[in-house]
Design a protein around this motif. Structure first.
Motif, PDB file in Angstrom:
ATOM      1  N   ASP A   1      75.573  -5.309  95.028  1.00 16.07           N
ATOM      2  CA  ASP A   1      74.190  -5.601  95.435  1.00 16.07           C
ATOM      3  C   ASP A   1      73.258  -5.628  94.226  1.00 16.07           C
ATOM      4  OD1 ASP A   1      74.526  -5.999  98.122  1.00 16.07           O
ATOM      5  OD2 ASP A   1      73.896  -3.987  98.717  1.00 16.07           O
TER       6      ASP A   1
ATOM      7  N   ILE B   1      76.913   1.812 104.201  1.00 15.69           N
ATOM      8  CA  ILE B   1      77.895   0.871 104.746  1.00 15.69           C
ATOM      9  C   ILE B   1      79.245   1.095 104.087  1.00 15.69           C
ATOM     10  CG2 ILE B   1      78.523  -1.576 104.887  1.00 15.69           C
ATOM     11  CD1 ILE B   1      75.451  -2.125 105.085  1.00 15.69           C
TER      12      ILE B   1
ATOM     13  N   MET C   1      74.837  -7.691 103.081  1.00 13.03           N
ATOM     14  CA  MET C   1      76.020  -8.132 103.789  1.00 13.03           C
ATOM     15  C   MET C   1      76.918  -8.974 102.875  1.00 13.03           C
ATOM     16  SD  MET C   1      77.526  -7.647 106.476  1.00 13.03           S
ATOM     17  CE  MET C   1      77.048  -7.548 108.146  1.00 13.03           C
ATOM     18  N   ARG C   2      76.301  -9.688 101.952  1.00 11.72           N
ATOM     19  CA  ARG C   2      77.078 -10.512 101.032  1.00 11.72           C
ATOM     20  C   ARG C   2      78.000  -9.653 100.166  1.00 11.72           C
ATOM     21  NH1 ARG C   2      74.320 -14.672  96.836  1.00 11.72           N
ATOM     22  NH2 ARG C   2      76.234 -15.440  95.916  1.00 11.72           N
TER      23      ARG C   2
ATOM     24  N   SER D   1      85.288  -7.073 100.591  1.00 11.51           N
ATOM     25  CA  SER D   1      86.384  -7.245 101.549  1.00 11.51           C
ATOM     26  C   SER D   1      87.362  -8.332 101.098  1.00 11.51           C
ATOM     27  CB  SER D   1      85.842  -7.587 102.936  1.00 11.51           C
ATOM     28  OG  SER D   1      85.033  -6.546 103.402  1.00 11.51           O
TER      29      SER D   1
ATOM     30  N   SER E   1      73.761  -0.176 101.057  1.00 10.38           N
ATOM     31  CA  SER E   1      75.143  -0.487 100.723  1.00 10.38           C
ATOM     32  C   SER E   1      76.024   0.755 100.618  1.00 10.38           C
ATOM     33  CB  SER E   1      75.212  -1.302  99.436  1.00 10.38           C
ATOM     34  OG  SER E   1      74.528  -0.655  98.400  1.00 10.38           O
TER      35      SER E   1
ATOM     36  N   LEU F   1      79.436  -6.926 101.044  1.00 13.76           N
ATOM     37  CA  LEU F   1      80.569  -6.506 101.866  1.00 13.76           C
ATOM     38  C   LEU F   1      81.616  -7.618 101.959  1.00 13.76           C
ATOM     39  CD1 LEU F   1      81.816  -4.303 103.613  1.00 13.76           C
ATOM     40  CD2 LEU F   1      80.521  -5.205 105.546  1.00 13.76           C
ATOM     41  N   VAL F   2      81.169  -8.856 102.035  1.00 14.75           N
ATOM     42  CA  VAL F   2      82.094  -9.993 102.073  1.00 14.75           C
ATOM     43  C   VAL F   2      82.848 -10.096 100.750  1.00 14.75           C
ATOM     44  CG1 VAL F   2      82.240 -12.522 102.205  1.00 14.75           C
ATOM     45  CG2 VAL F   2      80.773 -11.270 103.796  1.00 14.75           C
TER      46      VAL F   2
ATOM     47  N   SER G   1      68.872  -2.431 100.223  1.00 16.42           N
ATOM     48  CA  SER G   1      69.963  -2.410 101.195  1.00 16.42           C
ATOM     49  C   SER G   1      70.546  -1.003 101.287  1.00 16.42           C
ATOM     50  CB  SER G   1      71.053  -3.406 100.802  1.00 16.42           C
ATOM     51  OG  SER G   1      71.779  -2.911  99.699  1.00 16.42           O
TER      52      SER G   1
END
Length: 112
Positions: free
Chosen positions: A52, A65, A1-2, A8, A62, A4-5, A60
């Protein structure tokens, strides 16, 4: 998730910069940022995987996602390239292109 932050945040910063560069008629900077945004859109899964990897995260999903994230971004790219008009052919083409780039990544990089 990190990852993606991070992705983004970079995408949002570049998107704001491309608006600023367009408003100031800085064509070369605008085009450079637009190219980077297009590449980030069509390679989102690969970039998330790379982030990642650099963060030493394993296991993950990734690229999956990234593919899901890239779908609406690809439609946005098509919308921008058609003069802010929704055209189904351009949108389907952009979705096909992002599917092909992510599909190629799935073939060459095996996630566990």
């Amino acid at each position: 998730m990190r990852s993606l932050v991070i992705f983004s945040s970079a995408y949002l910063l570049l998107f704001v910069l491309h608006i600023v560069f367009a408003a100031k008629d800085w064509h070369l900077l605008f085009q450079g940022v637009a190219i980077v945004l297009v590449l980030m859109t069509f390679c989102c899964g690969a970039l998330l995987w790379l982030i990642d990897y650099r963060l030493k995260k394993t296991g993950s999903k990734s690229t999956t996602i990234g593919y899901v994230v890239s779908l609406p971004l690809a439609v946005g790219i098509a919308y921008a390239y058609t003069g802010m008009e929704f055209q189904i052919v351009a949108s389907v083409g952009a979705l096909l292109l992002t599917t092909l780039t992510h599909g190629g990544w799935f073939v060459f990089v095996k996630e566990k």
